[in-house]
Design a protein around this motif. Sequence first.
Motif, short mmCIF file in Angstrom:
data_model
loop_
_atom_site.label_atom_id
_atom_site.label_comp_id
_atom_site.label_asym_id
_atom_site.label_seq_id
_atom_site.Cartn_x
_atom_site.Cartn_y
_atom_site.Cartn_z
N SER A 140 52.34 28.25 66.95
CA SER A 140 53.05 29.21 67.10
C SER A 140 52.18 30.51 66.26
O SER A 140 52.61 31.67 66.68
N LEU A 141 51.10 30.11 65.60
CA LEU A 141 50.32 31.37 65.13
C LEU A 141 49.22 31.56 65.98
O LEU A 141 48.52 32.69 65.62
N ILE A 142 48.80 30.90 67.10
CA ILE A 142 47.74 31.28 67.87
C ILE A 142 48.27 32.54 68.80
O ILE A 142 49.46 32.59 69.16
N ARG A 143 47.63 33.76 68.75
CA ARG A 143 47.92 35.07 69.34
C ARG A 143 46.79 35.15 70.56
O ARG A 143 45.70 34.60 70.49
N THR A 144 47.49 35.78 71.58
CA THR A 144 46.46 36.16 72.72
C THR A 144 45.67 37.40 72.12
O THR A 144 46.03 38.19 71.03
N ASP A 145 44.87 38.20 72.96
CA ASP A 145 43.91 39.04 72.54
C ASP A 145 45.06 40.43 72.65
O ASP A 145 44.44 41.25 72.12
N ARG A 146 46.09 40.14 72.93
CA ARG A 146 47.16 41.37 73.12
C ARG A 146 48.30 40.94 72.06
O ARG A 146 49.23 41.85 71.96
N GLY A 147 48.11 39.95 71.42
CA GLY A 147 49.07 39.76 70.01
C GLY A 147 50.23 38.91 70.41
O GLY A 147 51.15 38.93 69.56
N ILE A 148 50.31 38.42 71.47
CA ILE A 148 51.57 37.26 72.06
C ILE A 148 51.32 36.24 71.66
O ILE A 148 50.07 35.54 71.80
N THR A 149 52.34 35.53 71.35
CA THR A 149 52.52 34.22 70.75
C THR A 149 53.66 33.42 71.54
O THR A 149 54.44 33.93 71.95
N VAL A 150 53.78 31.98 71.44
CA VAL A 150 54.97 31.37 71.73
C VAL A 150 55.98 31.68 71.04
O VAL A 150 55.60 31.61 69.56
N GLY A 151 57.10 31.95 71.19
CA GLY A 151 58.16 32.14 70.40
C GLY A 151 58.37 34.00 70.61
O GLY A 151 59.60 34.28 70.41
#
Length: 350
Positions: free
Chosen positions: A271-282
């Motif tokens: 859940s701490l992995i972010r996309t390059d635009r800051g989105i995560t699962v959750g």
Amino acid sequence: MRFVSTTIFVVILAGITGNGHLAAAQDGNANTTGNAPYVLFDLRDDVVWNLNHYQILDPDAETISTLITYADQGPLNFDLVLQSIVLPYCDVRFDPAICDGHGIPVDWLNDLPQTLCMEIPASVALEQASKLKDAKYLCLEPRENLVLPDNWEHYYDLQTYLSQRVETSAITVADGIAIIDIQVLDAINTPLSILSPDGYGPVEIGMTDDQIRAHMITPMTSSRDDNLQTEQSTCYDLQPASGPNGLGFMIRDGKLARISIYADEYDIATSLIRTDRGITVGNTIDDVRAAYGKELIDQENDYEGPDSRYLTWWTDKTETSGIRFETGPDGIVSAIHAGGRSITLIEGCA
């Protein structure tokens, strides 16, 4: 005592240890232990502007209350998310005699402060009055000098999730400061990176199996080893052996076709992995729409009904590179896929 307003908390606590060393990444992923209390500090977006013996932090009231409530009550799960957040010498020191030049990282071992302090919110001071007395600050004091893990250089340019089990002392109060001694009992590092249509950290779409293994810090496992598949499989998955558990790399015809993150309620690191635009699962559908805008293609999820969606964003009109978000009926992101056209596959390799 002079406090310096800064946020070096994650980097410092990463080095606290009882025997002078932290554990490297291990098999299995780090999670909270049993019913032990739990706090998480995520300071990836913070920058340290000053280095001093004392550092003042700004966590939320709930975190401070947890630290106070469970002081001297047994092990505490103390998880930290960090990255390279200390500026080079020339940006934090103005004396040319001790400046090593722009781009030279700070000497971690010599410059880490030894005391970590935070202001106690009024609500917490009232709630914990019997323990805090007149204290205005809460300070964590390591029982031994702060030391970074031996393998820290491997994580320097990456994000790291450091899951720690710590032991704390009873609170003592003097001169308006509440003090808790702290000692790390064990810790596990899980490297993290940014997910984008191009790849995950140093791993790029189009790489071979061997190239992925060479660029990832931790050992990888392969679904080709399953009894249901053979070594000749043209499509299979790779996964970091030490986590994040929900992270997978799809290999099709010998090349990396997509990278996926699947929500895992037992695995904080995913859940701490972010996309390059800051989105995560959750995150929510609204979060995704705010981050990726009107170019998102919104489709009904094939399995979970009209309230569940596929939200797909392509980097260009050829639709050969992009990122897809899967949401459930609750509007929460449950999976993220990045890469080429394989992001639209809804049954793994099928």
